[in-house]
Write a protein that holds these residues in place. Structure first.
Motif, short mmCIF file in Angstrom:
data_model
loop_
_atom_site.label_atom_id
_atom_site.label_comp_id
_atom_site.label_asym_id
_atom_site.label_seq_id
_atom_site.Cartn_x
_atom_site.Cartn_y
_atom_site.Cartn_z
N GLU A 34 0.83 -1.21 0.00
CA GLU A 34 0.00 0.00 0.00
C GLU A 34 0.87 1.26 0.00
N ARG A 35 1.95 1.22 0.75
CA ARG A 35 2.84 2.38 0.81
C ARG A 35 3.48 2.65 -0.54
N MET A 36 3.91 1.54 -1.22
CA MET A 36 4.53 1.68 -2.52
C MET A 36 3.54 2.23 -3.52
N GLU A 37 2.29 1.75 -3.45
CA GLU A 37 1.27 2.27 -4.36
C GLU A 37 1.01 3.76 -4.09
N ALA A 38 1.01 4.13 -2.78
CA ALA A 38 0.80 5.56 -2.46
C ALA A 38 1.97 6.40 -2.97
N LEU A 39 3.22 5.87 -2.79
CA LEU A 39 4.38 6.58 -3.28
C LEU A 39 4.36 6.70 -4.80
N ALA A 40 3.94 5.59 -5.47
CA ALA A 40 3.86 5.66 -6.93
C ALA A 40 2.84 6.70 -7.37
N GLU A 41 1.71 6.74 -6.64
CA GLU A 41 0.69 7.75 -6.97
C GLU A 41 1.23 9.16 -6.73
N GLN A 42 1.93 9.34 -5.61
CA GLN A 42 2.53 10.65 -5.34
C GLN A 42 3.59 11.00 -6.39
N TRP A 43 4.36 9.99 -6.83
CA TRP A 43 5.38 10.23 -7.84
C TRP A 43 4.76 10.67 -9.16
N ARG A 44 3.66 9.98 -9.52
CA ARG A 44 2.95 10.37 -10.74
C ARG A 44 2.39 11.79 -10.63
N ASP A 45 1.83 12.10 -9.43
CA ASP A 45 1.32 13.46 -9.23
C ASP A 45 2.46 14.48 -9.32
N LEU A 46 3.61 14.09 -8.74
CA LEU A 46 4.76 15.00 -8.77
C LEU A 46 5.22 15.25 -10.19
N HIS A 47 5.29 14.18 -11.01
CA HIS A 47 5.67 14.35 -12.41
C HIS A 47 4.68 15.22 -13.15
N ALA A 48 3.39 15.00 -12.84
CA ALA A 48 2.37 15.81 -13.52
C ALA A 48 2.51 17.28 -13.12
N ARG A 49 2.70 17.52 -11.83
CA ARG A 49 2.86 18.91 -11.38
C ARG A 49 4.14 19.55 -11.94
N ARG A 50 5.18 18.71 -12.01
CA ARG A 50 6.44 19.22 -12.57
C ARG A 50 6.26 19.61 -14.03
N ALA A 51 5.54 18.75 -14.76
CA ALA A 51 5.28 19.08 -16.17
C ALA A 51 4.44 20.34 -16.28
N GLN A 52 3.43 20.46 -15.39
CA GLN A 52 2.60 21.67 -15.42
C GLN A 52 3.43 22.92 -15.07
N LEU A 53 4.29 22.76 -14.06
CA LEU A 53 5.12 23.88 -13.65
C LEU A 53 6.09 24.29 -14.76
N LYS A 54 6.67 23.27 -15.44
CA LYS A 54 7.58 23.56 -16.54
C LYS A 54 6.86 24.28 -17.67
N ALA A 55 5.68 23.80 -17.96
CA ALA A 55 4.89 24.47 -19.01
C ALA A 55 4.53 25.89 -18.60
N HIS A 56 4.19 26.05 -17.30
CA HIS A 56 3.83 27.37 -16.83
C HIS A 56 5.04 28.33 -16.87
N VAL A 57 6.24 27.75 -16.52
CA VAL A 57 7.44 28.57 -16.58
C VAL A 57 7.76 28.97 -18.01
N VAL A 58 7.59 28.01 -18.92
CA VAL A 58 7.86 28.31 -20.34
C VAL A 58 6.90 29.36 -20.86
N THR A 59 5.63 29.21 -20.49
CA THR A 59 4.64 30.16 -21.01
C THR A 59 4.75 31.54 -20.35
N SER A 60 5.19 31.54 -19.06
CA SER A 60 5.25 32.82 -18.36
C SER A 60 6.66 33.40 -18.29
N GLY A 61 7.63 32.80 -19.00
CA GLY A 61 9.01 33.30 -18.97
C GLY A 61 9.10 34.72 -19.50
N THR A 62 8.43 34.96 -20.60
CA THR A 62 8.43 36.31 -21.18
C THR A 62 7.82 37.32 -20.24
#
Length: 235
Positions: free
Chosen positions: A34-62
């Protein structure tokens, strides 16, 4: 038989412990899964947020760069305005000081004017009872007198300086002449002593000369007598 019974009891205890351990292991594995599944879910969320943040940084860099540029310009303008305000405050403070000095000078002059008003009335009376045309003529005449007095004092000062220099020069000449006279007196004394010594030497030489002449006369007489004796003897 007792040993067998004890061994059987020990085996039962061990089997019970094993079952408990297996149950604990199963529970631990389930919790770990259960812990590993929760960590995997958190890791997926982290990757998703990281991708969103990267996109936001790219779009808001200017926008960030523009905001930074605007922020730099605003800071520069604020600094310039602050320096300008400081400069204006310094100028205002200096102007206030000058105004205060002028105000004090005005008060001082007003007091002097009030104090000298009596002299103004006096000068007006002088103009009325003299050949002067106005107060300016009186002041000009007074300034001319002051200049004349100043020139006279300067001339007197130069005269005193020249007199003092002449006095010093006279003292120097007098001292030099006195030194020369003293030297002449010393030389005269020395010459007189030399003359006395020469006269004494002359007397001595005269005495010696007289002795030499007497000796020569005696020698001549002796030589004459000897010659006569030789002649008589030869005859």
């Amino acid at each position: 038989e007792e040993d067998s019974t004890n061994s059987f009891i020990c085996v039962l205890k061990k089997m019970k412990e094993v079952r408990l351990m297996e149950k604990v292991v199963e529970e631990t594995e389930e919790a770990f899964t259960e812990r590993m599944e929760a960590l995997a879910e958190q890791w997926r969320d982290l990757h998703a947020r990281r991708a969103q943040l990267k996109a936001h940084v790219v779009t808001s860099g200017t926008t960030v760069k523009e905001n930074e540029r605007l922020r730099t310009q605003a800071l520069k303008k604020a600094k310039e305005e602050k320096e300008e305000n400081t400069k204006k405050e310094s100028e205002l403070l200096r102007a206030r000081k000058e105004l205060e000095a002028l105000r004090k000078q005005h008060q001082k002059l007003s007091k002097k004017l009030l104090k000298y008003s009596l002299f103004k009335r006096y000068l007006e009376n002088v103009v009325e009872n003299s050949q002067f045309q106005d107060i300016e003529d009186v002041i000009s005449y007074y300034k001319a007198l002051v200049r004349t007095r100043k020139d006279l004092l300067q001339s007197q000062w130069w005269h005193r300086q020249l007199m003092e220099q002449a006095k010093v020069l006279q003292q120097q000449i007098r001292a030099e002449k006195e030194a020369e006279m003293l030297q002449c007196k010393n030389d005269l004394v020395q010459l007189k002593e030399s003359l006395d010594q020469a006269q004494s030497d002359i007397h001595q030489w005269e005495d010696r000369w007289a002795e030499a002449q007497d000796s020569a006369a005696r020698k001549a007489t002796e030589l004459k007598s000897l010659s006569m004796a030789v002649q008589s003897l030869f005859q």
